[in-house]
Design a protein around this motif. Sequence first.
Motif, PDB file in Angstrom:
ATOM      1  N   VAL A 144      17.790   7.757  73.666  1.00  0.00           N
ATOM      2  CA  VAL A 144      18.127   8.985  74.379  1.00  0.00           C
ATOM      3  C   VAL A 144      18.060   8.713  75.871  1.00  0.00           C
ATOM      4  O   VAL A 144      17.222   7.951  76.351  1.00  0.00           O
ATOM      5  CB  VAL A 144      17.183  10.141  73.993  1.00  0.00           C
ATOM      6  CG1 VAL A 144      17.364  10.492  72.535  1.00  0.00           C
ATOM      7  CG2 VAL A 144      15.731   9.791  74.293  1.00  0.00           C
ATOM      8  N   THR A 145      18.986   9.299  76.620  1.00  0.00           N
ATOM      9  CA  THR A 145      19.029   9.133  78.061  1.00  0.00           C
ATOM     10  C   THR A 145      18.085  10.136  78.713  1.00  0.00           C
ATOM     11  O   THR A 145      17.616  11.080  78.069  1.00  0.00           O
ATOM     12  CB  THR A 145      20.451   9.345  78.593  1.00  0.00           C
ATOM     13  OG1 THR A 145      20.805  10.724  78.422  1.00  0.00           O
ATOM     14  CG2 THR A 145      21.454   8.471  77.828  1.00  0.00           C
ATOM     15  N   PRO A 146      17.786   9.962  80.010  1.00  0.00           N
ATOM     16  CA  PRO A 146      16.899  10.916  80.689  1.00  0.00           C
ATOM     17  C   PRO A 146      17.369  12.364  80.588  1.00  0.00           C
ATOM     18  O   PRO A 146      16.553  13.277  80.606  1.00  0.00           O
ATOM     19  CB  PRO A 146      16.932  10.420  82.141  1.00  0.00           C
ATOM     20  CG  PRO A 146      17.167   8.950  82.023  1.00  0.00           C
ATOM     21  CD  PRO A 146      18.115   8.814  80.867  1.00  0.00           C
ATOM     22  N   ALA A 147      18.680  12.567  80.452  1.00  0.00           N
ATOM     23  CA  ALA A 147      19.202  13.939  80.359  1.00  0.00           C
ATOM     24  C   ALA A 147      18.782  14.612  79.053  1.00  0.00           C
ATOM     25  O   ALA A 147      18.731  15.824  78.959  1.00  0.00           O
ATOM     26  CB  ALA A 147      20.718  13.934  80.485  1.00  0.00           C
ATOM     27  N   PHE A 148      18.454  13.786  78.053  1.00  0.00           N
ATOM     28  CA  PHE A 148      18.013  14.318  76.757  1.00  0.00           C
ATOM     29  C   PHE A 148      16.479  14.256  76.761  1.00  0.00           C
ATOM     30  O   PHE A 148      15.878  13.309  76.313  1.00  0.00           O
ATOM     31  CB  PHE A 148      18.576  13.457  75.640  1.00  0.00           C
ATOM     32  CG  PHE A 148      18.471  14.066  74.264  1.00  0.00           C
ATOM     33  CD1 PHE A 148      19.464  13.829  73.343  1.00  0.00           C
ATOM     34  CD2 PHE A 148      17.401  14.864  73.882  1.00  0.00           C
ATOM     35  CE1 PHE A 148      19.392  14.354  72.052  1.00  0.00           C
ATOM     36  CE2 PHE A 148      17.322  15.412  72.620  1.00  0.00           C
ATOM     37  CZ  PHE A 148      18.314  15.158  71.696  1.00  0.00           C
ATOM     38  N   SER A 149      15.849  15.324  77.236  1.00  0.00           N
ATOM     39  CA  SER A 149      14.414  15.301  77.443  1.00  0.00           C
ATOM     40  C   SER A 149      13.652  16.222  76.513  1.00  0.00           C
ATOM     41  O   SER A 149      12.449  16.377  76.623  1.00  0.00           O
ATOM     42  CB  SER A 149      14.092  15.684  78.888  1.00  0.00           C
ATOM     43  OG  SER A 149      14.582  16.966  79.185  1.00  0.00           O
ATOM     44  N   ARG A 150      14.356  16.883  75.574  1.00  0.00           N
ATOM     45  CA  ARG A 150      13.700  17.866  74.733  1.00  0.00           C
ATOM     46  C   ARG A 150      12.958  17.221  73.568  1.00  0.00           C
ATOM     47  O   ARG A 150      13.461  16.290  72.957  1.00  0.00           O
ATOM     48  CB  ARG A 150      14.734  18.868  74.203  1.00  0.00           C
ATOM     49  CG  ARG A 150      15.281  19.782  75.270  1.00  0.00           C
ATOM     50  CD  ARG A 150      16.539  20.471  74.772  1.00  0.00           C
ATOM     51  NE  ARG A 150      17.650  19.518  74.750  1.00  0.00           N
ATOM     52  CZ  ARG A 150      18.767  19.672  75.445  1.00  0.00           C
ATOM     53  NH1 ARG A 150      18.939  20.724  76.190  1.00  0.00           N
ATOM     54  NH2 ARG A 150      19.722  18.763  75.388  1.00  0.00           N
TER      55      ARG A 150
END
Length: 231
Positions: free
Chosen positions: A220-226
């Motif tokens: 997961v990239t930093p934008a996917f933080s959930r």
Amino acid sequence: MNPERSPYPCQRCGTCCEKGGPSLHREDRPMIDDGRIPARCLFTIRRGERVRDNLKGDLVPLTEEIIKIKGCADRWTCLFYDRATRGCGIYAHRPLECRALNCRDTRRIEAVYDKTRLARQDLLSGVNGLWDLIEDHERRCNYEALHARVEAGIHEGRLKQEKAILEILRFDAHVRRLTVEKGGLDSRMLDFVFGRPLCDTIKMFDIELAKKNGVYELAVTPAFSREQPIG
């Protein structure tokens, strides 16, 4: 309304062509059937993919698939656009959207933009065996199924449904390889027949496919933080 006539003649700046090839409509089918626009020059954006709507200026999931003319190499620039001459290689037989578009008067392109769009079924449903394979691929690799698994969220930094997602990606890659190696399909046709590879488009979910110690995994990239399901 005649798309060939406009009080604002094209200035041949190339801006429209640089932004990407046109989407195709049923009116464009004769040019594909007779080879003026070869099928190897096309690609499909499948239902459920998130794309930029040039009229709305936003990223939206497609409610129906779109067939477009490919870009050049790693650029969006239309495959038939010649930067050196600022000319079109198929100008005499350019698609409906190209004939309707004028950047200073968008009324004509707006009138046809989302109407009578061409789909793979229009062009390939009569090809024995191939259409069955496309339908099976669509059932097993559709974006609704992929999104549902991503929607489960992550736990301790890993996607909860990583195994299921990887299985979808593997099947997508397998079908493409098998169709070329066993079926003799021109590899340049793959993005048209099956849409863009899922190993590339998975990035729309802020996920990347990586190979670590010879094994593929999803990161997961930093934008996917959930750490919870996506609402």
